[in-house]
Scaffold this motif. Structure first.
Motif, PDB file in Angstrom:
ATOM      1  N   LEU A 128      -6.285   5.958  -2.467  1.00 57.86           N
ATOM      2  CA  LEU A 128      -5.015   5.269  -2.226  1.00 57.86           C
ATOM      3  C   LEU A 128      -4.132   6.079  -1.289  1.00 57.86           C
ATOM      4  O   LEU A 128      -3.578   5.557  -0.319  1.00 57.86           O
ATOM      5  CB  LEU A 128      -4.316   5.039  -3.571  1.00 57.86           C
ATOM      6  CG  LEU A 128      -2.964   4.368  -3.554  1.00 57.86           C
ATOM      7  CD1 LEU A 128      -3.039   3.007  -2.894  1.00 57.86           C
ATOM      8  CD2 LEU A 128      -2.422   4.234  -4.972  1.00 57.86           C
ATOM      9  N   LEU A 129      -4.016   7.377  -1.557  1.00 56.81           N
ATOM     10  CA  LEU A 129      -3.161   8.225  -0.723  1.00 56.81           C
ATOM     11  C   LEU A 129      -3.704   8.305   0.698  1.00 56.81           C
ATOM     12  O   LEU A 129      -2.946   8.236   1.665  1.00 56.81           O
ATOM     13  CB  LEU A 129      -3.065   9.621  -1.333  1.00 56.81           C
ATOM     14  CG  LEU A 129      -2.493   9.699  -2.751  1.00 56.81           C
ATOM     15  CD1 LEU A 129      -2.331  11.141  -3.185  1.00 56.81           C
ATOM     16  CD2 LEU A 129      -1.170   8.968  -2.837  1.00 56.81           C
ATOM     17  N   SER A 130      -5.019   8.435   0.787  1.00 62.94           N
ATOM     18  CA  SER A 130      -5.611   8.563   2.109  1.00 62.94           C
ATOM     19  C   SER A 130      -5.455   7.275   2.913  1.00 62.94           C
ATOM     20  O   SER A 130      -5.179   7.302   4.114  1.00 62.94           O
ATOM     21  CB  SER A 130      -7.086   8.930   1.962  1.00 62.94           C
ATOM     22  OG  SER A 130      -7.652   9.186   3.222  1.00 62.94           O
ATOM     23  N   ALA A 131      -5.606   6.132   2.240  1.00 61.50           N
ATOM     24  CA  ALA A 131      -5.452   4.849   2.937  1.00 61.50           C
ATOM     25  C   ALA A 131      -4.011   4.683   3.425  1.00 61.50           C
ATOM     26  O   ALA A 131      -3.774   4.232   4.549  1.00 61.50           O
ATOM     27  CB  ALA A 131      -5.839   3.699   2.013  1.00 61.50           C
ATOM     28  N   ALA A 132      -3.058   5.062   2.585  1.00 60.69           N
ATOM     29  CA  ALA A 132      -1.653   4.937   2.990  1.00 60.69           C
ATOM     30  C   ALA A 132      -1.375   5.818   4.198  1.00 60.69           C
ATOM     31  O   ALA A 132      -0.735   5.395   5.168  1.00 60.69           O
ATOM     32  CB  ALA A 132      -0.740   5.313   1.821  1.00 60.69           C
ATOM     33  N   ARG A 133      -1.883   7.028   4.138  1.00 59.30           N
ATOM     34  CA  ARG A 133      -1.702   7.937   5.254  1.00 59.30           C
ATOM     35  C   ARG A 133      -2.295   7.372   6.533  1.00 59.30           C
ATOM     36  O   ARG A 133      -1.701   7.437   7.608  1.00 59.30           O
ATOM     37  CB  ARG A 133      -2.345   9.284   4.912  1.00 59.30           C
ATOM     38  CG  ARG A 133      -2.737  10.158   6.076  1.00 59.30           C
ATOM     39  CD  ARG A 133      -1.498  10.757   6.727  1.00 59.30           C
ATOM     40  NE  ARG A 133      -1.846  11.442   7.944  1.00 59.30           N
ATOM     41  CZ  ARG A 133      -2.028  12.752   8.040  1.00 59.30           C
ATOM     42  NH1 ARG A 133      -1.888  13.515   6.974  1.00 59.30           N
ATOM     43  NH2 ARG A 133      -2.338  13.307   9.178  1.00 59.30           N
ATOM     44  N   ALA A 134      -3.505   6.805   6.419  1.00 55.79           N
ATOM     45  CA  ALA A 134      -4.182   6.263   7.591  1.00 55.79           C
ATOM     46  C   ALA A 134      -3.376   5.117   8.191  1.00 55.79           C
ATOM     47  O   ALA A 134      -3.237   5.002   9.407  1.00 55.79           O
ATOM     48  CB  ALA A 134      -5.587   5.789   7.216  1.00 55.79           C
ATOM     49  N   LEU A 135      -2.816   4.277   7.317  1.00 56.79           N
ATOM     50  CA  LEU A 135      -2.023   3.150   7.817  1.00 56.79           C
ATOM     51  C   LEU A 135      -0.794   3.651   8.574  1.00 56.79           C
ATOM     52  O   LEU A 135      -0.484   3.184   9.670  1.00 56.79           O
ATOM     53  CB  LEU A 135      -1.608   2.252   6.641  1.00 56.79           C
ATOM     54  CG  LEU A 135      -0.740   1.052   7.003  1.00 56.79           C
ATOM     55  CD1 LEU A 135      -1.424   0.161   8.030  1.00 56.79           C
ATOM     56  CD2 LEU A 135      -0.397   0.251   5.754  1.00 56.79           C
ATOM     57  N   VAL A 136      -0.111   4.628   7.983  1.00 56.85           N
ATOM     58  CA  VAL A 136       1.073   5.180   8.653  1.00 56.85           C
ATOM     59  C   VAL A 136       0.686   5.809   9.982  1.00 56.85           C
ATOM     60  O   VAL A 136       1.359   5.605  10.998  1.00 56.85           O
ATOM     61  CB  VAL A 136       1.777   6.210   7.752  1.00 56.85           C
ATOM     62  CG1 VAL A 136       2.861   6.944   8.526  1.00 56.85           C
ATOM     63  CG2 VAL A 136       2.381   5.519   6.536  1.00 56.85           C
ATOM     64  N   ALA A 149      -9.228   4.383   4.576  1.00 58.14           N
ATOM     65  CA  ALA A 149      -8.957   5.816   4.459  1.00 58.14           C
ATOM     66  C   ALA A 149      -9.671   6.652   5.513  1.00 58.14           C
ATOM     67  O   ALA A 149     -10.766   6.337   5.928  1.00 58.14           O
ATOM     68  CB  ALA A 149      -9.369   6.279   3.071  1.00 58.14           C
ATOM     69  N   LEU A 190       0.832  -1.200   0.000  1.00 55.24           N
ATOM     70  CA  LEU A 190       0.000   0.000   0.000  1.00 55.24           C
ATOM     71  C   LEU A 190       0.864   1.247   0.000  1.00 55.24           C
ATOM     72  O   LEU A 190       0.658   2.180  -0.794  1.00 55.24           O
ATOM     73  CB  LEU A 190      -0.912  -0.029   1.229  1.00 55.24           C
ATOM     74  CG  LEU A 190      -1.847   1.155   1.446  1.00 55.24           C
ATOM     75  CD1 LEU A 190      -2.760   1.338   0.243  1.00 55.24           C
ATOM     76  CD2 LEU A 190      -2.674   0.957   2.715  1.00 55.24           C
ATOM     77  N   LEU A 194     -10.026   0.237   0.063  1.00 52.08           N
ATOM     78  CA  LEU A 194      -9.282   1.471   0.342  1.00 52.08           C
ATOM     79  C   LEU A 194     -10.145   2.433   1.160  1.00 52.08           C
ATOM     80  O   LEU A 194      -9.643   3.103   2.064  1.00 52.08           O
ATOM     81  CB  LEU A 194      -8.834   2.123  -0.963  1.00 52.08           C
ATOM     82  CG  LEU A 194      -7.773   1.330  -1.738  1.00 52.08           C
ATOM     83  CD1 LEU A 194      -7.432   2.025  -3.051  1.00 52.08           C
ATOM     84  CD2 LEU A 194      -6.504   1.142  -0.904  1.00 52.08           C
ATOM     85  N   PRO A 213       7.429   8.445  12.155  1.00 55.88           N
ATOM     86  CA  PRO A 213       7.276   7.432  11.108  1.00 55.88           C
ATOM     87  C   PRO A 213       8.530   7.284  10.254  1.00 55.88           C
ATOM     88  O   PRO A 213       8.863   6.164   9.843  1.00 55.88           O
ATOM     89  CB  PRO A 213       6.100   7.972  10.284  1.00 55.88           C
ATOM     90  CG  PRO A 213       5.261   8.720  11.259  1.00 55.88           C
ATOM     91  CD  PRO A 213       6.250   9.355  12.206  1.00 55.88           C
ATOM     92  N   THR A 257      -4.691  -2.865  12.359  1.00 56.13           N
ATOM     93  CA  THR A 257      -5.461  -2.019  11.438  1.00 56.13           C
ATOM     94  C   THR A 257      -5.991  -2.828  10.259  1.00 56.13           C
ATOM     95  O   THR A 257      -7.113  -2.624   9.807  1.00 56.13           O
ATOM     96  CB  THR A 257      -4.585  -0.884  10.913  1.00 56.13           C
ATOM     97  OG1 THR A 257      -4.263  -0.027  12.001  1.00 56.13           O
ATOM     98  CG2 THR A 257      -5.299  -0.086   9.836  1.00 56.13           C
ATOM     99  N   LEU A 258      -5.181  -3.751   9.773  1.00 57.00           N
ATOM    100  CA  LEU A 258      -5.547  -4.448   8.545  1.00 57.00           C
ATOM    101  C   LEU A 258      -6.434  -5.666   8.787  1.00 57.00           C
ATOM    102  O   LEU A 258      -7.120  -6.120   7.872  1.00 57.00           O
ATOM    103  CB  LEU A 258      -4.277  -4.866   7.799  1.00 57.00           C
ATOM    104  CG  LEU A 258      -3.391  -3.708   7.340  1.00 57.00           C
ATOM    105  CD1 LEU A 258      -2.129  -4.223   6.679  1.00 57.00           C
ATOM    106  CD2 LEU A 258      -4.158  -2.791   6.380  1.00 57.00           C
ATOM    107  N   ARG A 268      -7.744  13.279   4.843  1.00 55.21           N
ATOM    108  CA  ARG A 268      -6.345  13.224   5.266  1.00 55.21           C
ATOM    109  C   ARG A 268      -5.527  12.578   4.162  1.00 55.21           C
ATOM    110  O   ARG A 268      -5.394  11.368   4.082  1.00 55.21           O
ATOM    111  CB  ARG A 268      -6.201  12.428   6.547  1.00 55.21           C
ATOM    112  CG  ARG A 268      -7.110  12.917   7.638  1.00 55.21           C
ATOM    113  CD  ARG A 268      -6.643  12.387   8.957  1.00 55.21           C
ATOM    114  NE  ARG A 268      -6.291  13.466   9.860  1.00 55.21           N
ATOM    115  CZ  ARG A 268      -5.484  13.330  10.899  1.00 55.21           C
ATOM    116  NH1 ARG A 268      -4.898  12.186  11.132  1.00 55.21           N
ATOM    117  NH2 ARG A 268      -5.232  14.350  11.678  1.00 55.21           N
TER     118      ARG A 268
END
Lengths: 138, 138
Positions: B3-11, A129, A3, A125, B28, B105-106, A133
């Motif tokens: 995609l960007l928002s999901a990556a941010r949320a994971l981080v 999300a 991801l 996703l 991070p 989270t996942l 953010r």
DNA sequence: CTATATGGTCAACCTGCTTGACTAAATTGG
DNA sequence: CCAATTTAGTCAAGCAGGTTGACCATATAG
């Protein structure tokens, strides 16, 4: 991992696409600002909240984008303290270039997926999300 | 965007999970370093390449992680110029905490997907991803 | 065994951000 | 209607995390 790597690749592609379109004086961070400014525009404080930085930093970034011709400051219609930041024609052209670059990267993937698979992807996703953010912080 | 928002949320989730586990002096960015150092370790130059920063900056970051007890410098087994950066026990505990936070989270997402859907997701992200490029730059 | 490439450090500096103090306009509540 | 408070934005100083450039020590190639 996948991801994070995919997100990074998308940002990289958009950035190089935007640069290839002649907008060489912008970084990906500016794109996150454009997202908020496109449409009706936003005040400095709203931009700061969107980027999750202080309003001083947002104001500084706005100054830079104004100097480079992507943004202009207009008097705020209802609040004499505030001023509205809006994209210039150049700024809008830049966002179109960014959208095109994103589409170019995602198109082959989209073409290879069934509607069901696309829905799966979108749902997965979306579940992760946090709306709004977009910009990573670290 | 998703995609960007999901990556941010994971981080974000990993970061807050790591902090909640008591590692409050890390950002991070350090996690991306740990990824490269876990296992057999890496030299300063290798770390710099992985993070796509200069070796001076990587060295400075290594100093910080050593000062905080997450990393130690060992003589390099075959090259007297180089020194190997390896995770201490504390550093390994921290990566375990990060893995656990990511899994937490996942997991609900994973549980809701059929094996086919998981494969779709994995394949789609793999097609976008550039191997090894995890850390965003902007 | 010289010449060059590579791993790492030191020092100076730059950029994007922060904190803190402030002004002007808007909003709230007696 | 007016004092008190909140909100939009600016000015100034400082800091953190990176950069470039010069350099030394060791390794590798011809």
């Amino acid at each position: 991992m996948l991801l994070l790597s995919a997100a990074r690749a998308l940002v990289d592609d958009i950035d190089s696409g935007v640069r290839a379109s002649g907008f060489t004086d912008l970084r990906p961070a500016h794109g996150f600002a454009f997202v908020r400014l496109s449409g009706t525009g936003a005040t400095t404080t709203e931009l700061a909240e969107h980027l999750e930085i202080t309003k001083q930093a947002a104001s500084q970034m706005a100054d830079e984008l104004i100097r480079k011709g992507y943004v202009e400051r207009r008097p705020h219609p209802t609040d004499a303290r505030a001023r509205l930041l809006v994209l210039t024609e150049k700024g809008q052209a830049c966002t179109r270039a960014a959208d095109a670059a994103a589409a170019r990267t995602l198109e082959p993937l989209a073409a290879s997926l069934t509607p069901d698979q696309k829905a799966t992807l979108r749902t997965a996703l979306t579940r992760l999300a946090t709306p709004g953010r977009i910009r990573p912080i670290w």
